[in-house]
Design an enzyme around this catalytic site. Structure first.
Site, short mmCIF file in Angstrom:
data_model
loop_
_atom_site.label_atom_id
_atom_site.label_comp_id
_atom_site.label_asym_id
_atom_site.label_seq_id
_atom_site.Cartn_x
_atom_site.Cartn_y
_atom_site.Cartn_z
N HIS A 192 0.85 -1.19 0.00
CA HIS A 192 0.00 0.00 0.00
C HIS A 192 0.89 1.25 0.00
O HIS A 192 1.94 1.26 0.65
CB HIS A 192 -0.92 -0.01 1.22
N GLU A 233 -3.90 1.67 -7.33
CA GLU A 233 -4.30 2.84 -6.53
C GLU A 233 -3.40 4.02 -6.87
O GLU A 233 -2.27 4.11 -6.35
CB GLU A 233 -4.15 2.54 -5.03
#
Ligand code: 13P
Length: 243
Positions: A93, A163
């Site tokens: 992430h 993302e």
């Protein structure tokens, strides 16, 4: 199968988490075609899982250690995550990459540890605004992919998540066509390099019930990775309905 992943990040203590998930479970059901997965803060997971006592809800961790065990204060191993019944782990992430300086070397080791435990890995990639503006998104992403994956990777356990860093928590997203094109190029890279067809790629970054329908209808999008909007049960359920 379409996937909707709720990344609660560092929000909700165990009781609040349980209440949220109980309301979610009343409204939406997992089935063979679509599945939601919850990533609570890891210390709450066992409690929530036990109290909920439901086999149809899937859990994951937001991270795991690159080590097996030992003197690594604050860390939690892939084996510990597996033992509390998680099936998934989120790795790479952008918040871990930027705030905790996790580079590809560390992520390579984390992927190895998670694979050894047969956890399903949701691996995040995504460019900075700087790269996007220079039209270099896909180059940035391909490097992130090729830095950690090789011929030995067990792709059966890998789900990718695109993302764009600049879309996280900003209420700004790329245009629908741009999202689809990046997903297509990610799938093509994995196919060309490793001969893996149609690897699942989720989209994350400011997904809400107001834009999820458009995003999930894109040909190369296999689901979503949801941050802020996953904290509100009704909003998360609405997003799931558009999947
Ligand atoms: P938001 O949905 O809050 O933009 O966060 C996305 C994200 O980082 C999920 O991992």
């Amino acid at each position: 199968m379409k996937l909707l992943v709720a990344n609660w990040k560092m929000n909700k203590s165990y009781n609040d988490g349980l209440k949220t998930l109980q309301s979610v479970r009343k409204k939406i059901k997992n089935n063979k075609k679509k599945r939601y997965i919850i990533l609570p803060p890891i210390q709450s997971t066992l409690y929530i899982k036990d109290k909920l006592d439901a086999k149809d809800v899937f859990f994951g961790s937001q991270d795991c250690s690159q080590y097996n065990n030992g003197a690594f204060t604050g860390d939690i191993s892939a084996e510990m995550i597996k033992k509390i019944g998680c099936k998934y782990v989120l790795l790479g992430h952008s918040e871990r990459r930027s705030l905790y300086f996790e580079d590809s070397k560390v992520l390579f080791e984390k992927i190895k540890r998670a694979s050894e435990q047969k956890l399903k890995i949701i691996f995040c990639v995504g460019e900075r605004l700087y790269d996007y503006k220079k039209n270099k998104s896909i180059q940035f992403i391909i490097k992130q992919l090729l830095d950690v994956f090789n011929e030995k990777t067990n792709f059966g356990n890998i789900i990718l998540a695109y993302e764009p860093i600049w879309a996280i928590g900003t209420s700004i997203t790329p245009k629908a066509q741009e999202i689809d094109s990046i997903h297509f190029k990610i799938k093509k890279t994995i196919k060309d390099k490793f001969n893996i067809l149609n690897i699942p790629v989720l989209y994350g970054g400011s997904v809400k019930s107001s834009n999820s329908d458009e995003i999930f209808s894109l040909k190369h999008v296999d689901g979503g990775l949801i941050g802020g909007a996953s904290l509100i049960a009704s909003e998360f359920c609405k997003i799931y309905d558009t999947l």
